[in-house]
Design a protein around this motif. Structure first.
Motif, mmCIF file in Angstrom:
data_model
loop_
_atom_site.group_PDB
_atom_site.id
_atom_site.type_symbol
_atom_site.label_atom_id
_atom_site.label_comp_id
_atom_site.label_asym_id
_atom_site.label_seq_id
_atom_site.Cartn_x
_atom_site.Cartn_y
_atom_site.Cartn_z
ATOM 1 N N PHE A 29 0.833 -1.217 0.000
ATOM 2 C CA PHE A 29 0.000 0.000 0.000
ATOM 3 C C PHE A 29 0.854 1.247 0.000
ATOM 4 N N GLY A 30 1.902 1.253 0.780
ATOM 5 C CA GLY A 30 2.713 2.448 0.916
ATOM 6 C C GLY A 30 3.505 2.820 -0.316
ATOM 7 N N THR A 31 3.564 1.942 -1.288
ATOM 8 C CA THR A 31 4.285 2.236 -2.523
ATOM 9 C C THR A 31 3.339 2.294 -3.723
ATOM 10 N N SER A 32 2.055 2.336 -3.453
ATOM 11 C CA SER A 32 1.053 2.332 -4.517
ATOM 12 C C SER A 32 0.207 3.594 -4.498
ATOM 13 N N GLY A 33 -0.235 3.987 -5.669
ATOM 14 C CA GLY A 33 -1.218 5.054 -5.738
ATOM 15 C C GLY A 33 -2.580 4.555 -5.301
ATOM 16 N N VAL A 51 -4.505 9.896 -5.421
ATOM 17 C CA VAL A 51 -3.336 10.423 -4.711
ATOM 18 C C VAL A 51 -2.170 9.492 -4.996
ATOM 19 N N ASN A 52 -0.974 10.069 -5.097
ATOM 20 C CA ASN A 52 0.175 9.207 -5.382
ATOM 21 C C ASN A 52 0.634 8.517 -4.099
ATOM 22 N N TYR A 53 1.695 7.718 -4.201
ATOM 23 C CA TYR A 53 2.056 6.820 -3.104
ATOM 24 C C TYR A 53 2.412 7.543 -1.810
ATOM 25 N N ASN A 54 2.963 8.749 -1.900
ATOM 26 C CA ASN A 54 3.399 9.439 -0.686
ATOM 27 C C ASN A 54 2.501 10.618 -0.317
ATOM 28 N N GLY A 55 1.417 10.790 -1.052
ATOM 29 C CA GLY A 55 0.478 11.844 -0.727
ATOM 30 C C GLY A 55 0.825 13.216 -1.252
ATOM 31 N N GLU A 56 1.898 13.323 -1.993
ATOM 32 C CA GLU A 56 2.331 14.646 -2.436
ATOM 33 C C GLU A 56 1.574 15.156 -3.652
ATOM 34 N N TYR A 95 -15.998 3.492 -4.446
ATOM 35 C CA TYR A 95 -15.014 2.422 -4.422
ATOM 36 C C TYR A 95 -13.613 3.018 -4.296
ATOM 37 N N CYS A 96 -12.764 2.368 -3.524
ATOM 38 C CA CYS A 96 -11.359 2.742 -3.558
ATOM 39 C C CYS A 96 -10.606 1.718 -4.416
ATOM 40 N N ALA A 97 -9.538 2.177 -4.985
ATOM 41 C CA ALA A 97 -8.714 1.343 -5.851
ATOM 42 C C ALA A 97 -7.253 1.639 -5.560
ATOM 43 N N VAL A 98 -6.441 0.620 -5.694
ATOM 44 C CA VAL A 98 -5.009 0.742 -5.436
ATOM 45 C C VAL A 98 -4.239 0.065 -6.558
ATOM 46 N N ASP A 99 -3.154 0.658 -6.949
ATOM 47 C CA ASP A 99 -2.260 0.054 -7.920
ATOM 48 C C ASP A 99 -0.984 0.888 -7.964
ATOM 49 N N ASP A 100 0.038 0.350 -8.595
ATOM 50 C CA ASP A 100 1.279 1.115 -8.682
ATOM 51 C C ASP A 100 1.622 1.416 -10.130
ATOM 52 N N ASN A 101 2.450 2.424 -10.282
ATOM 53 C CA ASN A 101 2.990 2.776 -11.600
ATOM 54 C C ASN A 101 1.922 3.091 -12.639
ATOM 55 N N ILE A 102 0.864 3.742 -12.228
ATOM 56 C CA ILE A 102 -0.128 4.186 -13.205
ATOM 57 C C ILE A 102 0.245 5.600 -13.638
ATOM 58 N N PRO A 103 0.465 5.816 -14.926
ATOM 59 C CA PRO A 103 0.794 7.173 -15.396
ATOM 60 C C PRO A 103 -0.347 8.136 -15.104
ATOM 61 N N SER A 111 -10.178 0.971 -15.676
ATOM 62 C CA SER A 111 -9.508 -0.232 -16.179
ATOM 63 C C SER A 111 -8.020 -0.257 -15.840
ATOM 64 N N ALA A 112 -7.458 0.886 -15.476
ATOM 65 C CA ALA A 112 -6.027 0.943 -15.163
ATOM 66 C C ALA A 112 -5.718 0.426 -13.757
ATOM 67 N N TRP A 113 -6.726 0.309 -12.921
ATOM 68 C CA TRP A 113 -6.533 -0.048 -11.511
ATOM 69 C C TRP A 113 -6.867 -1.522 -11.295
ATOM 70 N N ASP A 114 -5.970 -2.254 -10.639
ATOM 71 C CA ASP A 114 -6.142 -3.698 -10.484
ATOM 72 C C ASP A 114 -6.882 -4.100 -9.217
ATOM 73 N N TYR A 115 -6.721 -3.362 -8.133
ATOM 74 C CA TYR A 115 -7.255 -3.800 -6.846
ATOM 75 C C TYR A 115 -8.376 -2.857 -6.406
#
Length: 126
Positions: A29-33, A51-56, A95-103, A111-115
């Motif tokens: 979670f901490g490394t995912s958007g 929001v991006n992985y670190n909230g910035e 719904y909330c969604a989580v994934d990493d490296n989404i431009p 469709s870009a979000w897996d979880y």
């Protein structure tokens, strides 16, 4: 694998506020958007905020800018959506969604979000 659970939905009058929470299990979670989408009655799922992985960095759909705030607490593996000045058109399943490296150019596409979580109902009455 990430398991997400949303909470905080409910019935509120127009002009009121709600805060949604999305609690994640799993080590990434901490490394995912993270994003929030919603599905109004009879309509397709639509992007609300991310929001991006670190909230910035944050992104919002135009209709919620200035009213909603997305945030996250990685120490608690939890993300939030603070919703103020709610309107009847904000009604839907959130719904909330989580994934990493989404431009950034793809974050508004579901469709870009897996979880995904199971969703929480938000109903805003007039």
């Amino acid at each position: 694998q990430v398991h997400l659970v949303e909470s905080g939905g409910g019935l509120v009058q127009a002009g009121g506020s709600l805060r949604l929470s999305c609690t994640a299990s799993g080590p990434t979670f901490g490394t995912s958007g993270m994003a929030w989408f919603r599905q109004p009655p009879g309509k397709e799922r639509e992007f609300v905020a991310a929001v991006n992985y670190n909230g910035e960095n944050t992104w919002y759909t135009d209709s919620v800018k200035g009213r909603f705030t997305i945030s996250r607490d990685n120490a608690k593996n939890t993300g939030y959506l603070q919703m103020n000045s709610l309107k009847p058109e904000d009604t839907g399943v959130y719904y909330c969604a989580v994934d990493d490296n989404i431009p950034p150019k793809l974050i508004s596409r579901s469709s870009a979000w897996d979880y995904w979580g199971q969703g929480t109902q938000v109903t805003v009455s007039t």
